[in-house]
Design an enzyme around this catalytic site. Structure first.
Site, PDB file in Angstrom:
ATOM      1  N   ASN A  39      50.966  16.019  70.099  1.00  0.00           N
ATOM      2  CA  ASN A  39      51.727  17.188  70.523  1.00  0.00           C
ATOM      3  C   ASN A  39      52.410  16.915  71.866  1.00  0.00           C
ATOM      4  O   ASN A  39      53.240  16.019  71.937  1.00  0.00           O
ATOM      5  CB  ASN A  39      50.927  18.487  70.474  1.00  0.00           C
ATOM      6  N   ASP A  40      52.116  17.624  72.925  1.00  0.00           N
ATOM      7  CA  ASP A  40      52.954  17.638  74.121  1.00  0.00           C
ATOM      8  C   ASP A  40      53.222  16.251  74.718  1.00  0.00           C
ATOM      9  O   ASP A  40      52.301  15.438  74.862  1.00  0.00           O
ATOM     10  CB  ASP A  40      52.298  18.475  75.220  1.00  0.00           C
ATOM     11  N   ARG A 169      47.369  26.207  83.432  1.00  0.00           N
ATOM     12  CA  ARG A 169      47.402  24.801  82.992  1.00  0.00           C
ATOM     13  C   ARG A 169      48.791  24.172  83.159  1.00  0.00           C
ATOM     14  O   ARG A 169      49.743  24.823  83.519  1.00  0.00           O
ATOM     15  CB  ARG A 169      46.959  24.692  81.527  1.00  0.00           C
ATOM     16  N   GLU A 223      53.762  28.309  79.284  1.00  0.00           N
ATOM     17  CA  GLU A 223      53.191  26.969  79.219  1.00  0.00           C
ATOM     18  C   GLU A 223      54.193  25.923  79.711  1.00  0.00           C
ATOM     19  O   GLU A 223      55.401  26.165  79.767  1.00  0.00           O
ATOM     20  CB  GLU A 223      52.785  26.631  77.778  1.00  0.00           C
TER      21      GLU A 223
END
Length: 473
Positions: A39-40, A169, A223
């Protein structure tokens, strides 16, 4: 190296060795996991001439799981070499996952800041929002981008403001006027999204400086925040969860976009309206960095979380998701735009060229460039299934036919309204398409799974060029 690290290294090596070797739909010009889940993008940077792309990685399960950081390096952002796992979830403060973070380069040293995730699911009051979770800010350093220091815990939830939930985060660090600043995405106890700005004199000890927020509530969580200046324009980027209303009903579950910043981001400022980075199906959690020659390059996750309509055909082969192709972010006519990095031009070989109409079934990996479009008349069809078309002042990408959803895997339609269309670039890989419209003013990204190669383009008065991409992977 502790015993847990050694065990995770062994298990990862086994998973990567035993991973499904089926090459169907594996990308050629887009980064993807060796096996399992990606993912990221994390820690993007150029360090001592080498490009580094770290990524959220779960090698044991293509559907996700506990996260660690995988690592790719490259000389040109075109061909990448996998370097293995850099950060494992092997400490009490990151035991549930090495979550997203950034790279900061200074003094011949690479500083990696990330969120160490801890889930305390055995607690009776566990709800994952206000109790039963830890989000810890952690630092590791490297003199060469390959060997890393021991982890240093910098901040815990108790170091963040008391009006926040446990959702804090994704640190992003930069330096300004001799002071270091760190952005963190956050969710308040009133379910409002915002970003925190911390400041430091030494890159280790951090204190709250200010917050970035909108006048009215805008989503419940921001995010992967990012902040940078390009061509004199200040940009604050955030991936926003929880947007509701008519404007968002035909969009993705979560959005990734940006605000233009007028003023001082950690002082007195105002934010513009929020604009999406990408209007397609698959785009989230972008991160940017500055190259050594001064370009602003951005890479996003070509995946969409929590989207019930979608099923990824590659999970049967033991892997899932990829990154977007690296994009240069630039300003033209006061508008933020994106285009594939210029290095791609060195790998293109002209295959076919014509005016008005072109049809070919030669390639699955190519770039089509359509310029000088007249009277707003443009239509392209990929693999007889994916239509890209301008009509009624709207650029639409739409899956048609949908034979048992094999090509779209549940996708249907995305669009952006615009007054005119003058040019289009289509970057196609084995299982993805990125479309850049009007010199990158609008971008659309999607995964797709073509049954056969082919593209058909109709564009009145336009020059149509299709380039084969010379990429080895």
């Amino acid at each position: 190296m502790n015993a847990l690290t050694k065990d995770l290294m062994k298990l990862t090596a086994i998973a990567e060795e035993d991973g499904n070797k089926n090459e169907c739909y594996r990308q050629r010009v887009h980064l993807m996991p060796p096996v399992g889940w990606l993912n990221d993008p994390n820690g993007l940077c150029q360090f001592k001439g080498i490009y580094h792309a770290f990524f959220q990685y779960s090698p044991f399960d293509a559907e996700g799981g506990v996260k660690m950081w995988g690592h790719y390096t490259s000389q040109d952002m075109i061909e990448w070499e996998y370097q293995g796992v850099t950060l494992y979830p092997d400490q009490p403060f990151d035991c549930s996952g090495v979550y997203s973070g950034c790279a900061f380069i200074e003094g011949g040293e690479m500083y990696l800041y990330y969120t160490g995730n801890v889930k305390l699911e055995d607690r009776e009051d566990y709800d994952y929002i206000n109790s039963g979770r830890e989000a810890n800010t952690v630092l590791v350093t490297s003199p060469d981008g390959m060997h890393f220091s021991r982890k240093k815990l910098l901040m815990r939830n108790s170091d963040y403001p008391s009006d926040l939930t446990l959702h804090v985060r994704d640190p992003k660090v930069w330096k300004e006027s001799g002071t270091y600043y760190m952005l963190q995405g956050a969710r308040t106890k009133d379910d409002a999204g915002q970003a925190l700005i911390f400041r430091s004199e030494d890159k280790i000890n951090w204190q709250l400086d200010s917050r970035v927020e909108t006048e009215e509530k805008f989503g419940y969580m921001w995010e992967c925040p990012d902040y940078f200046e390009v061509d004199g324009v200040k940009v604050f980027s955030a991936s926003v969860q929880g947007l509701e209303g008519e404007e968002w009903k035909d969009r993705n579950v979560y959005q990734s976009g940006y605000f233009l910043v007028d003023g001082d981001i950690h002082g007195k400022y105002s934010l513009s309206d929020y604009r999406l980075w990408d209007y397609g199906f698959d785009y989230y959690a972008p991160q940017s960095f500055e190259t050594e020659d001064g370009r602003r390059v951005q890479i996003g996750w070509m995946g969409m979380p929590d989207c019930e309509e979608y099923s990824n055909r590659t999970t049967d082969d033991g892997w899932q998701h990829c990154f977007t192709f690296p994009r240069e972010v630039f300003v033209k006519d006061g508008i933020i735009r994106q285009r594939p990095i210029r290095e791609l031009g060195e790998r293109k070989m002209l295959s076919e060229e014509t005016e008005n109409y072109l049809e070919t079934k030669k390639h699955t990996i190519y770039e089509a460039v359509i310029s000088n479009i007249q009277k707003n008349q443009f239509r392209a069809v990929l693999s007889d299934e994916l239509v890209i078309e301008y009509k009624n002042k709207r650029l639409v990408i739409e899956f048609i036919n949908n034979r048992n959803n094999k090509v779209s895997c549940g996708r249907r339609v995305r669009y952006a309204d615009m007054n005119t269309v003058t040019d289009v670039r289509i970057l196609a890989d084995e299982s993805s398409v990125e479309v850049f419209v009007n010199d990158g003013e609008y971008v659309f990204s999607t995964r797709y799974y073509p049954e056969e190669p082919g593209i058909r383009i109709e564009a009145e008065g336009a020059l149509i060029q299709v380039y084969e991409l010379n990429i080895s992977r």
